[in-house]
Every structure is written in C-alpha cells, then in structure tokens.
Design a protein around this motif. Structure first.
Motif, PDB file in Angstrom:
ATOM      1  N   GLN A   1       1.685  15.330  -0.815  1.00  0.00           N
ATOM      2  CA  GLN A   1       0.681  16.373  -0.613  1.00  0.00           C
ATOM      3  C   GLN A   1      -0.324  15.911   0.442  1.00  0.00           C
ATOM      4  O   GLN A   1      -0.557  14.718   0.615  1.00  0.00           O
ATOM      5  CB  GLN A   1      -0.050  16.665  -1.934  1.00  0.00           C
TER       6      GLN A   1
ATOM      7  N   GLN B   1       0.846  -1.177   0.000  1.00  0.00           N
ATOM      8  CA  GLN B   1       0.000   0.000   0.000  1.00  0.00           C
ATOM      9  C   GLN B   1       0.885   1.232   0.000  1.00  0.00           C
ATOM     10  O   GLN B   1       1.846   1.320   0.736  1.00  0.00           O
ATOM     11  CB  GLN B   1      -0.881   0.006   1.258  1.00  0.00           C
ATOM     12  N   GLN B   2       0.562   2.201  -0.802  1.00  0.00           N
ATOM     13  CA  GLN B   2       1.264   3.477  -0.817  1.00  0.00           C
ATOM     14  C   GLN B   2       0.419   4.478  -0.077  1.00  0.00           C
ATOM     15  O   GLN B   2      -0.773   4.570  -0.290  1.00  0.00           O
ATOM     16  CB  GLN B   2       1.475   3.933  -2.264  1.00  0.00           C
ATOM     17  N   GLY B   3       1.024   5.269   0.797  1.00  0.00           N
ATOM     18  CA  GLY B   3       0.271   6.314   1.467  1.00  0.00           C
ATOM     19  C   GLY B   3      -0.709   5.767   2.474  1.00  0.00           C
ATOM     20  O   GLY B   3      -1.918   5.821   2.265  1.00  0.00           O
ATOM     21  N   GLU B   4      -0.220   5.254   3.581  1.00  0.00           N
ATOM     22  CA  GLU B   4      -1.094   4.775   4.637  1.00  0.00           C
ATOM     23  C   GLU B   4      -1.055   5.756   5.788  1.00  0.00           C
ATOM     24  O   GLU B   4       0.008   6.088   6.300  1.00  0.00           O
ATOM     25  CB  GLU B   4      -0.630   3.399   5.129  1.00  0.00           C
TER      26      GLU B   4
ATOM     27  N   ASP C   1       3.142  11.346  -5.271  1.00  0.00           N
ATOM     28  CA  ASP C   1       3.253  11.319  -6.719  1.00  0.00           C
ATOM     29  C   ASP C   1       4.029  10.081  -7.137  1.00  0.00           C
ATOM     30  O   ASP C   1       4.490   9.305  -6.312  1.00  0.00           O
ATOM     31  CB  ASP C   1       3.942  12.584  -7.219  1.00  0.00           C
ATOM     32  N   ASP C   2       4.134   9.888  -8.408  1.00  0.00           N
ATOM     33  CA  ASP C   2       4.909   8.781  -8.962  1.00  0.00           C
ATOM     34  C   ASP C   2       5.955   9.391  -9.875  1.00  0.00           C
ATOM     35  O   ASP C   2       5.601   9.965 -10.913  1.00  0.00           O
ATOM     36  CB  ASP C   2       3.975   7.858  -9.747  1.00  0.00           C
ATOM     37  N   PRO C   3       7.232   9.339  -9.510  1.00  0.00           N
ATOM     38  CA  PRO C   3       8.263   9.982 -10.332  1.00  0.00           C
ATOM     39  C   PRO C   3       8.301   9.473 -11.768  1.00  0.00           C
ATOM     40  O   PRO C   3       8.838  10.152 -12.637  1.00  0.00           O
ATOM     41  CB  PRO C   3       9.566   9.637  -9.595  1.00  0.00           C
TER      42      PRO C   3
ATOM     43  N   LYS D   1       0.015  11.735 -11.737  1.00  0.00           N
ATOM     44  CA  LYS D   1      -0.811  10.741 -11.051  1.00  0.00           C
ATOM     45  C   LYS D   1      -0.534  10.796  -9.559  1.00  0.00           C
ATOM     46  O   LYS D   1       0.613  10.767  -9.132  1.00  0.00           O
ATOM     47  CB  LYS D   1      -0.487   9.352 -11.587  1.00  0.00           C
ATOM     48  N   LEU D   2      -1.603  10.890  -8.764  1.00  0.00           N
ATOM     49  CA  LEU D   2      -1.487  10.876  -7.312  1.00  0.00           C
ATOM     50  C   LEU D   2      -2.031   9.567  -6.769  1.00  0.00           C
ATOM     51  O   LEU D   2      -3.032   9.049  -7.256  1.00  0.00           O
ATOM     52  CB  LEU D   2      -2.278  12.035  -6.689  1.00  0.00           C
TER      53      LEU D   2
ATOM     54  N   PHE E   1      -3.429   8.056  -3.255  1.00  0.00           N
ATOM     55  CA  PHE E   1      -3.946   8.508  -1.967  1.00  0.00           C
ATOM     56  C   PHE E   1      -3.918   7.401  -0.939  1.00  0.00           C
ATOM     57  O   PHE E   1      -4.059   6.218  -1.255  1.00  0.00           O
ATOM     58  CB  PHE E   1      -5.393   8.995  -2.121  1.00  0.00           C
ATOM     59  N   GLY E   2      -3.778   7.821   0.328  1.00  0.00           N
ATOM     60  CA  GLY E   2      -3.924   6.898   1.432  1.00  0.00           C
ATOM     61  C   GLY E   2      -5.386   6.736   1.806  1.00  0.00           C
ATOM     62  O   GLY E   2      -6.275   7.345   1.214  1.00  0.00           O
ATOM     63  N   GLN E   3      -5.596   5.934   2.843  1.00  0.00           N
ATOM     64  CA  GLN E   3      -6.958   5.642   3.304  1.00  0.00           C
ATOM     65  C   GLN E   3      -7.564   6.817   4.048  1.00  0.00           C
ATOM     66  O   GLN E   3      -8.772   6.945   4.139  1.00  0.00           O
ATOM     67  CB  GLN E   3      -6.935   4.398   4.209  1.00  0.00           C
TER      68      GLN E   3
ATOM     69  N   ASN F   1       7.276  14.365  -4.407  1.00  0.00           N
ATOM     70  CA  ASN F   1       6.602  15.220  -3.437  1.00  0.00           C
ATOM     71  C   ASN F   1       5.496  14.455  -2.751  1.00  0.00           C
ATOM     72  O   ASN F   1       5.088  13.377  -3.195  1.00  0.00           O
ATOM     73  CB  ASN F   1       6.016  16.478  -4.105  1.00  0.00           C
TER      74      ASN F   1
ATOM     75  N   PHE G   1      -6.107  13.305   3.934  1.00  0.00           N
ATOM     76  CA  PHE G   1      -5.434  12.301   3.120  1.00  0.00           C
ATOM     77  C   PHE G   1      -4.044  12.783   2.729  1.00  0.00           C
ATOM     78  O   PHE G   1      -3.862  13.955   2.377  1.00  0.00           O
ATOM     79  CB  PHE G   1      -6.202  12.056   1.815  1.00  0.00           C
TER      80      PHE G   1
END
Lengths: 115, 112
Positions: B33, B2-5, B92-94, B99-100, B102-104, B31, B88
């Motif tokens: 956000q 999971q990305q961004g938890e 980003d994806d380098p 494309k962002l 998001f976490g839960q 980055n 949240f």
C-alpha cells in the motif's frame, strides 16, 4: 467522509505518569490498530485489536502498554508508567474488516511528549 | 533487514512535472500500500496493489509492483503544489492479520 478522530492532539506528561490516548474509529469498522512514529523515524506497528481482544502485538507493546474498547465507540491506548523514549506521535487506525488487503484509515495522531 | 525502503529520501520538482518514488522490500507480501502524510497530519491511504497485480491506477497515481524484484513504484503525474507531502509504502505480513510495516518515506516538494 467518515474519519478516525484522536484526542488529545498533544499530551505532555511527566516521566513515570500514566497516560491514556483516545481514539474514535470509523463507526462500522471492526479492526483497530495503534502505531507510533518517533520523530524522524518510521511508523511502527504496536497492536491490533478485534472483537475485544488483542489480535497481534509488536515487541514494543510490552507490559506498560494496554488497549481497551470501553464502550461502542472509543478505543484507548494506555501507557502505565511513561518513559522518555515513549515520546512520539501515536496514530490510531481502523479498517472495515481485518486481515490483509484492507486499507487502514488513520487519525491525525496524538503527539506525546514525556518530560 | 529493513522492510519497505523508499528512494529517493527527498524529491523536489516543479508543478506539472511527474514524480516517481520507489519502494523495495525484503519478505513475501500479499499486498503493498502507499500512504501520504501531510505535515502534522495522519496517514492517508492512496492505493493498494495485490501481489498478483502488476499495475494499478487511481486518478493521477500509477503504482507498479514487481514481486520478482520485491519493488514497487508510485508515479504521480502532472504534480501540483498540493501534492507536497511525505509518501510511504507499507507492506503487509502474510503471517499476521493486518499489521503494516512502513518504509522511511519520500519527502516530495512540489514548487508552484
């Protein structure tokens, strides 16, 4: 402050029907995005769009989905033959320029309910 | 993976208290956000921190980023009832172009 506007706010559609979700991005923005959020789940990227072309799409964005900028202001997401699992909030976003290191400005979303 | 938890998943505090939310991610980023979402509304951009920055402030918001630990925190000081919302983090994806991921999210409730 300029806003991204989305219509309709709620769309109820029978399974198998086509649906078009509409967005008016902020006027001087050049990059446009669609995301969706299934109830209780994360916001998921669907597609990005620049210069009248898709820049990137996720695996969710299959052949049933398409995007279009039919005129200078609107940006639409079409789902050709809706499925029950397409029920979600769909968010449009725009950014002034593309790429990373740019904040994205989101609309309030369209709640799509498939019956 | 999971990305961004974010954690905690939910946070309940009294007005005037500080609220801290954390975010962890797994892949490299340019980055990170933070966004806020009020019930039934869209996401509102709060702050962007670049990978070469360690801390950033905006009004009552303070964001930190530790790329070695792949984590970020959002601190809201002197919270108000109007801060009640979901928060949240988004990475980003380098390798992509905007494309962002998001976490839960953390649901923050500030009691008057």
């Amino acid at each position: 402050e300029p806003e991204v506007t989305q219509t309709p706010s709620h769309q109820v559609t029978q399974m198998g029907q086509e649906v078009i979700l509409r967005c008016v991005p902020i006027s001087n923005h050049l990059y446009f995005y669609w995301y969706r959020q299934i109830l209780g789940q994360k916001v998921e990227f669907l597609v990005s769009f620049y210069n009248n072309e898709i820049s990137e799409k996720s695996e969710i964005f299959d052949d049933q989905f398409s995007v279009e900028r039919p005129d200078g202001s609107n940006f639409t997401l079409k789902i050709r033959s809706t499925k029950l699992e397409d029920s979600a909030m769909y968010f449009c976003a725009s950014s002034e320029t593309g790429g990373n290191n740019q904040p994205q400005h989101f609309g309030d979303g369209t709640r799509l309910s498939i019956l | 993976s999971q990305q961004g938890e974010e954690d905690p998943q939910a946070l309940s505090i009294q007005e005037g208290e500080n609220a801290t939310m954390n975010c962890s991610y797994k892949t490299s980023i340019n980055n990170l956000q933070w966004y806020r979402q009020n019930s039934g509304r869209g996401l509102v951009h709060l702050i962007l921190i670049r990978s070469n920055e360690r801390e950033k402030h905006s009004g009552r918001l303070r964001v930190t980023l530790d790329t070695s630990k792949k984590s970020s925190s959002l601190l809201i000081t002197a919270s108000r009832a109007a801060d009640t919302a979901s928060y949240f983090c988004a990475t980003d994806d380098p390798t992509s172009y905007g494309k962002l991921t998001f976490g839960q999210g953390t649901i923050l409730t500030v009691h008057p």
